[in-house]
Design an enzyme around this catalytic site. Structure first.
Site, mmCIF file in Angstrom:
data_model
loop_
_atom_site.group_PDB
_atom_site.id
_atom_site.type_symbol
_atom_site.label_atom_id
_atom_site.label_comp_id
_atom_site.label_asym_id
_atom_site.label_seq_id
_atom_site.Cartn_x
_atom_site.Cartn_y
_atom_site.Cartn_z
ATOM 1 N N HIS A 1 0.816 -1.212 0.000
ATOM 2 C CA HIS A 1 0.000 0.000 0.000
ATOM 3 C C HIS A 1 0.854 1.268 0.000
ATOM 4 O O HIS A 1 0.319 2.378 -0.013
ATOM 5 C CB HIS A 1 -0.998 0.001 1.172
ATOM 6 C CG HIS A 1 -0.424 0.265 2.512
ATOM 7 N ND1 HIS A 1 -0.045 -0.739 3.386
ATOM 8 C CD2 HIS A 1 -0.180 1.429 3.169
ATOM 9 C CE1 HIS A 1 0.397 -0.197 4.507
ATOM 10 N NE2 HIS A 1 0.331 1.117 4.399
ATOM 11 N N ASP B 1 0.103 -7.741 1.870
ATOM 12 C CA ASP B 1 0.627 -6.371 1.812
ATOM 13 C C ASP B 1 2.158 -6.393 1.773
ATOM 14 O O ASP B 1 2.836 -6.124 2.766
ATOM 15 C CB ASP B 1 0.125 -5.594 3.025
ATOM 16 C CG ASP B 1 0.315 -4.092 2.894
ATOM 17 O OD1 ASP B 1 0.664 -3.640 1.781
ATOM 18 O OD2 ASP B 1 0.110 -3.378 3.888
ATOM 19 N N SER C 1 4.328 2.440 8.099
ATOM 20 C CA SER C 1 3.989 1.411 7.124
ATOM 21 C C SER C 1 5.186 1.040 6.265
ATOM 22 O O SER C 1 5.953 1.899 5.832
ATOM 23 C CB SER C 1 2.861 1.903 6.216
ATOM 24 O OG SER C 1 1.646 1.960 6.906
#
Length: 247
Positions: A64, A107, A200
């Site tokens: 992402h 992910d 992230s």
């Protein structure tokens, strides 16, 4: 980055890019030479993520963290001090083909750098796990990244925190899509420290081996968090790295 839960989270603006570095500590400069600072953009804005160097020309991060233009900075500790760092554009990004942008399942993404990094004391690769490596509940490992401070100003320096792996049922009770075979459940609720959105793509490192990827886009004040379990993706990683490194 590292979040003091619930009350402090409620004070953050809706568009805050990261969590707060609470209960984390500043990393010793260049003690984590595999760290990559990633900036990427879409048609609306510029964003930041963490990542880590797995080959001289390949960085791993969360899927992402993808955008139209991606740049990676290596060898950086203080974001305001760019001397002797390596800024390298990304020539190709390959997210996992089964990545779900809504649930963040699968992910994981590999970034091919336009040129090979120059390895030195501040820039180096990190070891990947074996396919059969299995991080177990109770293990304490480390996450590092750049995020926002408690006063919502950006941290200039790399921060780190130790987090405990939890039993999968704790994450299943919070997320119907949690899958223990490909994900990790991380963060002890009683310790009130965790990762936030700005972390992230960063590495979850256990005994010098990267075992997880921070997979938290819109982190709330609830613990634990869901990370990508890297060992489950080793066949895909080897295949994709071979593809990216073809002449």
């Amino acid at each position: 980055m590292f979040l003091l839960l619930v009350l402090l989270v409620a004070a953050l603006p809706v568009n805050a890019e990261g969590g707060e570095i609470i209960w984390g500590t500043e990393s010793k400069p260049h003690s984590r030479p595999y760290m990559a600072y990633i900036r990427f953009n879409d048609s609306k804005s510029v964003y930041r993520c963490g990542g880590f160097l797995v080959a001289r020309d390949i960085v791993m991060t969360a899927a992402h963290c993808n955008g139209k233009v991606i740049n990676v900075t290596l060898g950086i500790h203080n974001l305001k001090k760019k001397k002797n760092t390596q800024l390298i554009p990304v020539s190709e990004a390959i997210p996992h083909e089964s990545f779900d942008n809504e649930t963040l399942v699968n992910d994981i993404m590999l970034l091919k750098l336009e040129r090979k990094a120059q390895l030195n004391s501040a820039v180096d690769t990190i070891a990947l796990p074996k396919s059969k490596d299995w991080v177990k509940p109770g293990q304490v490992c480390t996450v590092a990244g750049w995020g926002k401070l408690a006063n919502c100003t950006l941290s200039d320096t790399l921060q780190e925190v130790n987090l405990e792996v939890q039993k999968g049922q704790k994450c299943r009770s919070m997320s119907q899509t949690y899958n223990d075979s490909i994900q990790l459940c991380v963060g002890n609720p009683s310790e009130n420290k965790a990762t936030g959105k700005g972390d992230s793509g960063g590495p979850f490192v256990c005994n010098g081996v990267v075992q997880g990827i921070v997979s938290c886009r819109l982190c709330t004040g609830t613990l634990p968090r869901v990370f990508t379990r890297i060992s489950s993706f080793m066949p895909w990683i080897r295949k994709t790295m071979k593809l990216l490194q073809q002449p």
